[in-house]
Write a protein that holds these residues in place. Structure first.
Motif, PDB file in Angstrom:
ATOM      1  N   PHE A   1      29.347   0.926  38.062  1.00 55.67           N
ATOM      2  CA  PHE A   1      28.280   0.835  39.049  1.00 55.67           C
ATOM      3  C   PHE A   1      27.261   1.926  38.789  1.00 55.67           C
ATOM      4  O   PHE A   1      27.594   3.109  38.881  1.00 55.67           O
ATOM      5  CB  PHE A   1      28.847   0.938  40.462  1.00 55.67           C
ATOM      6  CG  PHE A   1      29.765  -0.205  40.783  1.00 55.67           C
ATOM      7  CD1 PHE A   1      29.266  -1.347  41.380  1.00 55.67           C
ATOM      8  CD2 PHE A   1      31.111  -0.160  40.433  1.00 55.67           C
ATOM      9  CE1 PHE A   1      30.096  -2.420  41.639  1.00 55.67           C
ATOM     10  CE2 PHE A   1      31.946  -1.231  40.686  1.00 55.67           C
ATOM     11  CZ  PHE A   1      31.441  -2.363  41.297  1.00 55.67           C
TER      12      PHE A   1
ATOM     13  N   CYS B   1      29.313   4.130  50.260  1.00 51.15           N
ATOM     14  CA  CYS B   1      30.400   4.183  49.277  1.00 51.15           C
ATOM     15  C   CYS B   1      31.609   4.839  49.915  1.00 51.15           C
ATOM     16  O   CYS B   1      31.530   5.951  50.418  1.00 51.15           O
ATOM     17  CB  CYS B   1      29.962   4.968  48.042  1.00 51.15           C
ATOM     18  SG  CYS B   1      31.292   5.222  46.860  1.00 51.15           S
ATOM     19  N   PRO B   2      32.754   4.169  49.909  1.00 52.53           N
ATOM     20  CA  PRO B   2      33.928   4.732  50.587  1.00 52.53           C
ATOM     21  C   PRO B   2      34.580   5.864  49.795  1.00 52.53           C
ATOM     22  O   PRO B   2      35.543   6.460  50.257  1.00 52.53           O
ATOM     23  CB  PRO B   2      34.866   3.533  50.711  1.00 52.53           C
ATOM     24  CG  PRO B   2      34.486   2.623  49.600  1.00 52.53           C
ATOM     25  CD  PRO B   2      33.011   2.820  49.381  1.00 52.53           C
ATOM     26  N   THR B   3      34.073   6.158  48.602  1.00 59.21           N
ATOM     27  CA  THR B   3      34.656   7.233  47.794  1.00 59.21           C
ATOM     28  C   THR B   3      33.556   8.218  47.426  1.00 59.21           C
ATOM     29  O   THR B   3      32.462   8.144  47.938  1.00 59.21           O
ATOM     30  CB  THR B   3      35.268   6.662  46.497  1.00 59.21           C
ATOM     31  OG1 THR B   3      34.188   6.289  45.638  1.00 59.21           O
ATOM     32  CG2 THR B   3      36.121   5.437  46.757  1.00 59.21           C
TER      33      THR B   3
ATOM     34  N   CYS C   1      35.414   5.568  41.376  1.00 63.33           N
ATOM     35  CA  CYS C   1      35.139   4.235  41.923  1.00 63.33           C
ATOM     36  C   CYS C   1      36.412   3.409  42.102  1.00 63.33           C
ATOM     37  O   CYS C   1      37.324   3.452  41.280  1.00 63.33           O
ATOM     38  CB  CYS C   1      34.182   3.520  40.985  1.00 63.33           C
ATOM     39  SG  CYS C   1      33.786   1.869  41.513  1.00 63.33           S
ATOM     40  N   ILE C   2      36.476   2.664  43.199  1.00 66.91           N
ATOM     41  CA  ILE C   2      37.587   1.736  43.408  1.00 66.91           C
ATOM     42  C   ILE C   2      37.107   0.288  43.367  1.00 66.91           C
ATOM     43  O   ILE C   2      37.775  -0.621  43.849  1.00 66.91           O
ATOM     44  CB  ILE C   2      38.301   2.014  44.742  1.00 66.91           C
ATOM     45  CG1 ILE C   2      37.297   1.974  45.889  1.00 66.91           C
ATOM     46  CG2 ILE C   2      39.035   3.334  44.699  1.00 66.91           C
ATOM     47  CD1 ILE C   2      37.942   1.749  47.228  1.00 66.91           C
ATOM     48  N   GLN C   3      35.922   0.063  42.845  1.00 64.36           N
ATOM     49  CA  GLN C   3      35.391  -1.291  42.628  1.00 64.36           C
ATOM     50  C   GLN C   3      35.362  -2.154  43.895  1.00 64.36           C
ATOM     51  O   GLN C   3      35.754  -3.311  43.877  1.00 64.36           O
ATOM     52  CB  GLN C   3      36.200  -2.009  41.533  1.00 64.36           C
ATOM     53  CG  GLN C   3      35.830  -1.605  40.124  1.00 64.36           C
ATOM     54  CD  GLN C   3      36.455  -0.291  39.704  1.00 64.36           C
ATOM     55  OE1 GLN C   3      37.471   0.136  40.224  1.00 64.36           O
ATOM     56  NE2 GLN C   3      35.827   0.378  38.756  1.00 64.36           N
ATOM     57  N   CYS C   4      34.884  -1.587  44.991  1.00 60.44           N
ATOM     58  CA  CYS C   4      34.811  -2.371  46.221  1.00 60.44           C
ATOM     59  C   CYS C   4      33.496  -3.135  46.328  1.00 60.44           C
ATOM     60  O   CYS C   4      33.341  -3.993  47.173  1.00 60.44           O
ATOM     61  CB  CYS C   4      34.968  -1.458  47.428  1.00 60.44           C
ATOM     62  SG  CYS C   4      33.528  -0.417  47.705  1.00 60.44           S
ATOM     63  N   TYR C   5      32.526  -2.817  45.506  1.00 60.53           N
ATOM     64  CA  TYR C   5      31.224  -3.492  45.460  1.00 60.53           C
ATOM     65  C   TYR C   5      30.317  -3.213  46.658  1.00 60.53           C
ATOM     66  O   TYR C   5      29.290  -3.851  46.817  1.00 60.53           O
ATOM     67  CB  TYR C   5      31.381  -5.017  45.306  1.00 60.53           C
ATOM     68  CG  TYR C   5      31.687  -5.424  43.898  1.00 60.53           C
ATOM     69  CD1 TYR C   5      32.956  -5.215  43.373  1.00 60.53           C
ATOM     70  CD2 TYR C   5      30.715  -5.996  43.089  1.00 60.53           C
ATOM     71  CE1 TYR C   5      33.245  -5.573  42.076  1.00 60.53           C
ATOM     72  CE2 TYR C   5      31.003  -6.363  41.784  1.00 60.53           C
ATOM     73  CZ  TYR C   5      32.274  -6.144  41.285  1.00 60.53           C
ATOM     74  OH  TYR C   5      32.554  -6.494  40.013  1.00 60.53           O
ATOM     75  N   ARG C   6      30.702  -2.303  47.517  1.00 61.69           N
ATOM     76  CA  ARG C   6      29.839  -2.041  48.669  1.00 61.69           C
ATOM     77  C   ARG C   6      28.464  -1.545  48.251  1.00 61.69           C
ATOM     78  O   ARG C   6      27.453  -1.908  48.823  1.00 61.69           O
ATOM     79  CB  ARG C   6      30.471  -0.945  49.527  1.00 61.69           C
ATOM     80  CG  ARG C   6      31.243  -1.438  50.689  1.00 61.69           C
ATOM     81  CD  ARG C   6      31.590  -0.209  51.488  1.00 61.69           C
ATOM     82  NE  ARG C   6      32.441  -0.505  52.608  1.00 61.69           N
ATOM     83  CZ  ARG C   6      32.656   0.352  53.594  1.00 61.69           C
ATOM     84  NH1 ARG C   6      32.099   1.533  53.560  1.00 61.69           N
ATOM     85  NH2 ARG C   6      33.433   0.034  54.584  1.00 61.69           N
ATOM     86  N   CYS C   7      28.437  -0.662  47.221  1.00 65.86           N
ATOM     87  CA  CYS C   7      27.172  -0.032  46.831  1.00 65.86           C
ATOM     88  C   CYS C   7      26.139  -1.069  46.418  1.00 65.86           C
ATOM     89  O   CYS C   7      25.012  -1.050  46.908  1.00 65.86           O
ATOM     90  CB  CYS C   7      27.391   0.972  45.712  1.00 65.86           C
ATOM     91  SG  CYS C   7      28.351   0.328  44.356  1.00 65.86           S
TER      92      CYS C   7
ATOM     93  N   VAL D   1      31.862   8.531  44.627  1.00 62.94           N
ATOM     94  CA  VAL D   1      31.026   8.187  43.469  1.00 62.94           C
ATOM     95  C   VAL D   1      29.593   8.637  43.728  1.00 62.94           C
ATOM     96  O   VAL D   1      28.969   9.274  42.892  1.00 62.94           O
ATOM     97  CB  VAL D   1      31.072   6.671  43.192  1.00 62.94           C
ATOM     98  CG1 VAL D   1      30.095   6.320  42.072  1.00 62.94           C
ATOM     99  CG2 VAL D   1      32.476   6.243  42.826  1.00 62.94           C
ATOM    100  N   PHE D   2      29.086   8.297  44.906  1.00 64.16           N
ATOM    101  CA  PHE D   2      27.729   8.707  45.262  1.00 64.16           C
ATOM    102  C   PHE D   2      27.813   9.773  46.345  1.00 64.16           C
ATOM    103  O   PHE D   2      28.319   9.503  47.430  1.00 64.16           O
ATOM    104  CB  PHE D   2      26.923   7.510  45.770  1.00 64.16           C
ATOM    105  CG  PHE D   2      26.806   6.404  44.763  1.00 64.16           C
ATOM    106  CD1 PHE D   2      26.002   6.573  43.647  1.00 64.16           C
ATOM    107  CD2 PHE D   2      27.512   5.228  44.916  1.00 64.16           C
ATOM    108  CE1 PHE D   2      25.895   5.566  42.695  1.00 64.16           C
ATOM    109  CE2 PHE D   2      27.403   4.217  43.964  1.00 64.16           C
ATOM    110  CZ  PHE D   2      26.598   4.381  42.860  1.00 64.16           C
TER     111      PHE D   2
HETATM  112  S1  SF4 Z   1      30.752   1.620  46.798  1.00 61.38           S
HETATM  113 FE1  SF4 Z   1      31.611   3.322  45.636  1.00 61.38          FE
HETATM  114  S2  SF4 Z   1      33.772   2.804  45.346  1.00 61.38           S
HETATM  115 FE2  SF4 Z   1      32.726   0.938  45.985  1.00 61.38          FE
HETATM  116  S3  SF4 Z   1      32.175  -0.077  44.058  1.00 61.38           S
HETATM  117 FE3  SF4 Z   1      30.425   1.172  44.656  1.00 61.38          FE
HETATM  118  S4  SF4 Z   1      30.730   3.105  43.595  1.00 61.38           S
HETATM  119 FE4  SF4 Z   1      32.675   2.032  43.568  1.00 61.38          FE
END
Ligand code: SF4
Ligand code: SF4
Ligand code: SF4
Ligand code: SF4
Ligand code: FES
Lengths: 183, 906
Positions: B181, B201-203, B151-157, B205-206
């Motif tokens: 998250f 999610c840009p990474t 996770c890069i903590q972008c909060y998109r999810c 994580v999901f």
């Molecule tokens: S969208 Fe993905 S990268 Fe961004 S906060 Fe959520 S889990 Fe982290």
């Protein structure tokens, strides 16, 4: 007239020099090797037959990431990634190299993030039947680490592995406690 | 229009945009994370920094977040300036301090926005030498894999899951650099739209959990533009194949349809294609050891044997299907003759479908496209649980409740993309959404009012609303309470700019559908541009309805009358549509039964012959969605064995029987032209996609990426000499990486990729403007348009009969997982299918001494169904709800009179 005589002399010299050189090489040390009776020494980084190596713990190094396959300019690597039931470790379900296509460029080795795929100083893999040049995983996988003795991808990847949960690998902090607000 | 100067160059942008959107539209590479075209900006990641200058003399400038900066005329900025470049590289550097080194085993790798942005900013060596943070992962159910370290903590999810999709069980936990998250504990994500996290999610994580079972990297798929077959909405998808197996479904953007999102049934229902149970060769039933067994036969054997049944002079009955393409249904009609072609629907289903078609073909109300549902500002749903029947429509209706409160934000001068202040300004306000249904629905949480009643009660409410809007429309006899509600709804619809009435067949009531029409028409006649939107049961229900024809019961009558020897069933499991006794009778009346299907359904198992049809991934075809939008699905890959499109099998049979020429309708296009010539209602389907002769610069469009790997090895175990590539006579696409993949028309676009943009975010590079149509227009054509000046009369109101006799009315409840035939056989979806139940109002149950969880027997039409009781405090009284269409559950013709008995425990 003078010019013609000069040409003749020059030609004569050139011939004699060539004959001299040939004579000299008759006594020089031989480069030709009597292969296959005699084996030439090969540099350790010679790019020959490809192997799949194991990590220091004896596990298959290949994690089925497909980077070698995509780096290969002749597209002669094909594999399928799978996951080990018990701990989710990735491995190739099958791994095939069609050596009748391989040009031994070494791009696969360069692309491999786990040092799994390595080219070795063995080029003696001729076959009468082209089909025999298709190597499957059992033909490729060796029991050793090859060129990079110490490396173990799963020690630095950041994933949980068998018997080693998150936070126990190299350079890792213990897992974050989500219920704490302390720094 | 605003002119801005980027690095001194004057460029045109649109007013009201933010700078990031402007740069994206101009094709500039500005990296970003937290901005998403559907979610707007929050300025959380600081990745999109650019330099802004006061005027041309300002050499110093200041850093601004482009996603948070409104474009103004004459604005001067620089993207390439060194300080902003360093800033962006630093941001990535910091994000990377804790990002693990696991790209090789990360399923996002190769289509990862984080990889793309890292490359774009030029950050390539990590400077951080200390310990990395780790997180424990969660098990989030069968759809989503969780690997929180990435996770890069972008909060998109959470912005997507909570704010957009209305989910409640995914959140940000902990604080500072420990933000986590996930769910409050392990468990299945509740939202029906959780699969979109994979693309949001840009990474990594999901990621897609079903893909993990047969993981393939982005560049290795064979793909083609296709259409989801798991409900009637027709969301655009990109299926991906490798080694002969369908590997995954990804969203294919189409502004007029699904936009950026798919539902989980559509994303994870694909695995039925890979089932071992499917017929792969023509099958013939033979008696072996006294048991009927299907044995494979060759194509030629099958054609010469079966073809005879259709030769001149013999009569065959054909039963079509709402889950088969237009082409397949037409081929069947051509084989058996229009007079012997029956829609594969029960009488009741057929009636409901014609009721809908009659309304949309003759009435003045327009059916908005799926994408346009988001734009309506007052919605009334009559008798549908949209989330379970038409999932993405529910997601879009959920957005529509924001439209009225958004006006608050607009009045304060907050641009629409500025997500956080817009949400603050909206506060908890919601626009009008009224839901009348039998039982609670998944949209109730954003509804202004809900109303639970029997179908007749719902219809009466509808008629009362229409009567309030236009007194010309027939009044209904309703109680004072319902009257007040009707008035409230009527007022809300009338005071909206763009009201919408939604209904469908789930109540099994024509009256409900007609009441919805009355409301929409009343609004239209009061000069409100009201939309009408009907859910439909299956992927090609409306297409089938447009053919017109009789139903399964009529087919049985025709067979009883005699004269027909052969019954052909096309992609249809009759046991799911009419009572088993009727199917058994049908099958025994015909001397020969032929089933053409890709499923080895209960009907196919009893057939004398089975021909292996193609699924959506293995063939070309056209589907007409619930609002009459015709969309083309392109073949993704060549299936094994004799599997081929049903229409092709039927064409071959037609040739083998001597009815058609051998060389007739060989190509898809010639076949399509024959269809259109015969049925002019479909004439526009020719525009749904370019013909097979279409080329870009003389080249076909590749189905494989330019970095498709393993070409010379994947089949080398079979034979080391590579075989040639199969030609595709049906479409302008090639089954290889050869061809030209740029400048592709949207209808042929399967993979969105440009250099440097490998992730799902690359879509912005193919839109005419951010959130706009795809370049060259969204694919698909509307076949049904409203009749604005139509004088069609209102429908008469129902007589409600509120008195309940001893019997219960059994009604179906549809489930996103389990009620649809094809997805239900995919393991991940099957895992979430409900167990059979019978649901009663708690008071009704108590009155009979029954409690939640009791074992009960429901008696319907002489069938006894043992199941367990569920109670609900708000659902309609006098009604028992049963899950619809579950595998192995007996067919029930809803609505039905039911008796409920406590099961005797032995
Ligand atoms: S969208 Fe993905 S990268 Fe961004 S906060 Fe959520 S889990 Fe982290
Ligand atoms: S050496 Fe080169 S040609 Fe041979 S497998 Fe590796 S990348 Fe391919
Ligand atoms: S690059 Fe290395 S780890 Fe990846 S698939 Fe090839 S051999 Fe395996
Ligand atoms: S809403 Fe319907 S068409 Fe869209 S993805 Fe879901 S099942 Fe498929
Ligand atoms: S995209 Fe602008 S701050 Fe994240």
């Amino acid at each position: 007239m003078l010019r013609k005589m000069f040409d003749v002399l020059e030609g004569l010299y050139s011939h004699l020099r060539s004959m001299g050189l040939v004579l000299k090489h008759t006594f020089a040390k031989r480069v030709t090797v009597q292969y296959p009776e005699e084996k030439p020494p090969l540099a350790p980084r010679w790019r020959g037959r490809i192997v799949l190596t194991r990590d220091p713990d004896g596990e298959e190094r290949c994690v089925g990431c497909y980077l070698c396959a995509v780096a290969c300019p002749v597209d002669c690597i094909s594999l399928q990634a799978a996951e080990r039931e018990e701990d989710g470790r990735r491995y190739p379900e099958f791994f095939r190299i069609n050596f009748s296509r391989c040009i031994f460029c070494g791009y696969c080795e360069e692309a491999c993030p786990t040092y799994a795929i390595q080219l070795t100083p063995d080029f003696e893999m001729c076959e009468y039947n082209r089909q025999n040049l298709v190597y499957e995983k059992q033909d490729l996988l060796i029991s050793g680490v090859g060129k990079y003795p110490g490396y173990n991808f799963y020690n630095v990847a950041g994933l949980a592995t068998k018997g080693k949960p998150k936070g126990q690998h190299e350079n890792e902090d213990a897992p974050v406690d989500v219920r704490s607000l302390l720094p | 229009m605003a002119i801005i100067y980027i690095d001194g160059k004057p460029l045109e942008t649109q007013d009201g945009q933010n700078l990031l959107e402007a740069c994206i539209e101009l094709g500039l590479n500005v990296p970003y994370f937290c901005w998403h075209p559907a979610l707007g900006s929050v300025g959380a990641c600081r990745q999109c920094a650019v330099k802004q200058y006061r005027d041309e003399n300002d050499k110093q400038g200041r850093l601004v977040m482009s996603c948070m900066t409104l474009v103004t005329d004459g604005m001067r900025i620089s993207v390439d300036e060194s300080e902003s470049k360093d800033f962006r590289a630093n941001i990535i550097d910091w994000m990377m301090t804790n990002h693990p080194h696991d790209c090789p085993v990360c399923d996002e790798g190769g289509e990862c926005h984080l990889q793309d942005m890292t490359l774009m900013t030029g950050h390539n060596y990590r400077t951080y030498r200390f310990k990395k943070k780790t997180y424990v992962n969660q098990n989030l159910g069968p759809f989503i894999n969780h690997e929180m370290n990435r996770c890069i903590q972008c909060y998109r999810c959470v912005r997507y899951y909570k704010d957009y999709a209305g989910g409640h069980d995914l959140d940000a936990f902990a604080s500072h650099n420990h933000v986590y998250f996930g769910r409050h504990e392990d468990g299945v994500l509740e939202s029906e739209f959780s699969g979109n996290l994979v693309e949001v999610c840009p990474t990594g994580v999901f990621t897609d959990k079903t893909l993990k079972e047969h993981f393939t990297r982005r560049w290795d798929y064979t793909t083609a533009p296709s259409v989801c077959v798991h409900c009637a909405l027709g969301c655009n998808i990109t299926p991906g194949e490798r080694y002969g197996k369908l590997r995954r479904i990804r969203n294919r953007y189409n502004r007029s349809v699904n936009g950026y999102f798919l539902c989980d049934r559509g994303r994870y229902g694909y695995e039925f294609v890979n089932s071992d149970k499917r017929p792969k060769a023509p099958l013939k039933r033979q008696m072996i050891d006294g048991k009927p067994v299907h044995v494979p036969m060759t194509r030629d054997e099958a054609l010469s044997e079966i073809g005879k049944f259709f030769s001149n002079g013999s009569k065959a009955i054909g039963i079509g299907s709402p889950r088969a393409s237009l082409e397949a249904n037409f081929a069947l009609r051509a084989l058996v003759g229009a007079e012997n072609f029956y829609l594969g629907l029960s009488k009741a289903d057929g009636k409901l479908l014609s009721a809908v078609l009659e309304i949309v073909l003759s009435g003045p109300a327009r059916q908005p496209s799926l994408g346009e549902l988001k734009d309506h500002d007052a919605v009334l749903i009559l008798g549908e649980d949209m989330t379970n029947v038409a999932p993405i429509a529910a997601l879009n209706i959920r957005q529509s409740v924001n439209n009225q409160p958004r006006a608050n934000a607009k009045a304060m001068g907050i641009p629409e993309w500025n997500d956080l202040p817009v949400r603050r300004a909206m506060d908890t306000d919601r626009g009008p959404l009224f839901i009348a249904s039998v039982a609670p629905t998944r949209l109730d949480d954003v509804a202004t009012q809900t109303f639970h009643a029997t179908p007749d009660g719902i219809a009466s409410l509808g008629f009362a609303i229409a009567n309030f809007i236009d007194p010309q429309s027939p009044a209904a006899n309703v109680s004072g309470e319902v009257r007040a509600l009707a008035q409230q709804i009527a007022t809300a619809l009338q005071s909206a700019q763009k009201p919408l009435v939604v209904s469908g067949p789930s109540c099994r009531s024509e009256a409900v559908i007609q009441a919805a029409a009355n409301i929409a028409w009343a609004l239209c006649r009061k000069a409100k541009p009201a939309g009408i939107y009907f859910a439909a049961p299956e992927s090609n229900s409306v297409g089938l309805g447009l053919f017109g024809g009789a139903n399964i019961e009529n087919a049985a009558e025709a067979l009883r009358k005699g004269g027909a020897d052969t019954l052909v069933v096309l992609e249809n499991d009759l046991y799911r549509r009419v009572p088993a006794a009727l199917v058994d009778e049908l099958l025994s009346l015909a001397k020969h039964v032929l089933v053409v299907d890709h499923q080895y359904s209960a009907t196919a198992q009893k057939a004398e012959y089975v021909l292996p049809g193609a699924t959506f991934a293995e063939g070309d075809g056209t589907l007409v969605n619930n609002i009459g939008r015709a969309q083309r699905m392109m073949q993704v890959f060549n299936p094994e064995g004799e599997i081929t499109e049903s229409w092709r099998w039927l064409r071959r049979l037609r040739a083998a029987s001597g009815k058609g020429r051998e060389d007739e309708w060989i190509s898809f296009d010639s076949f399509l032209h024959a269809l259109v010539a015969e049925i002019p209602a479909f004439s526009h389907i020719l525009d749904a996609a370019p013909t097979a002769a279409f080329r870009v610069g003389g080249l076909k469009i590749p189905r494989q990426s330019h970095r498709y790997s393993g070409r010379t090895a994947m089949k080398a175990n079979v034979a080391v000499s590579e075989t040639g590539v199969t030609a595709d006579p049906d479409s302008p696409m090639s089954f290889s990486m050869e061809g030209f993949s740029m400048m592709t028309p949207a209808a042929l676009m399967s993979s969105f990729w440009t250099p440097g943009w490998n992730s799902a975010q690359s879509i912005t590079r193919f839109q005419e403007e951010v959130n706009g149509p795809l370049e060259g227009g969204d694919p698909g054509v509307r076949l049904i348009e409203p009749q604005p000046d139509s004088a069609v009369p209102y429908f008469d109101a129902v007589e409600t009969n509120e008195s309940h006799d001893a019997a219960w009315t059994a009604l179906p409840l549809y489930h996103i997982y389990g009620s649809e035939e094809l997805s239900a056989s995919s393991p991940a979806v099957a895992e979430l299918s409900p167990k059979p139940y019978a649901m009663l109002h708690s008071d009704d149950a108590r009155a009979r001494g029954l409690l939640d969880g009791d074992a009960v027997t429901v008696k319907i039409d002489g069938q006894e169904i043992s199941t367990s009781l569920k109670t609900n405090d708000t659902m309609a009284r006098g009604v028992v709800c049963l899950p619809a269409g579950l595998e192995d559950a007996p067919y029930i013709e809803f609505p039905a009179a039911a008796e409920i008995l406590r099961s005797v425990t032995s």
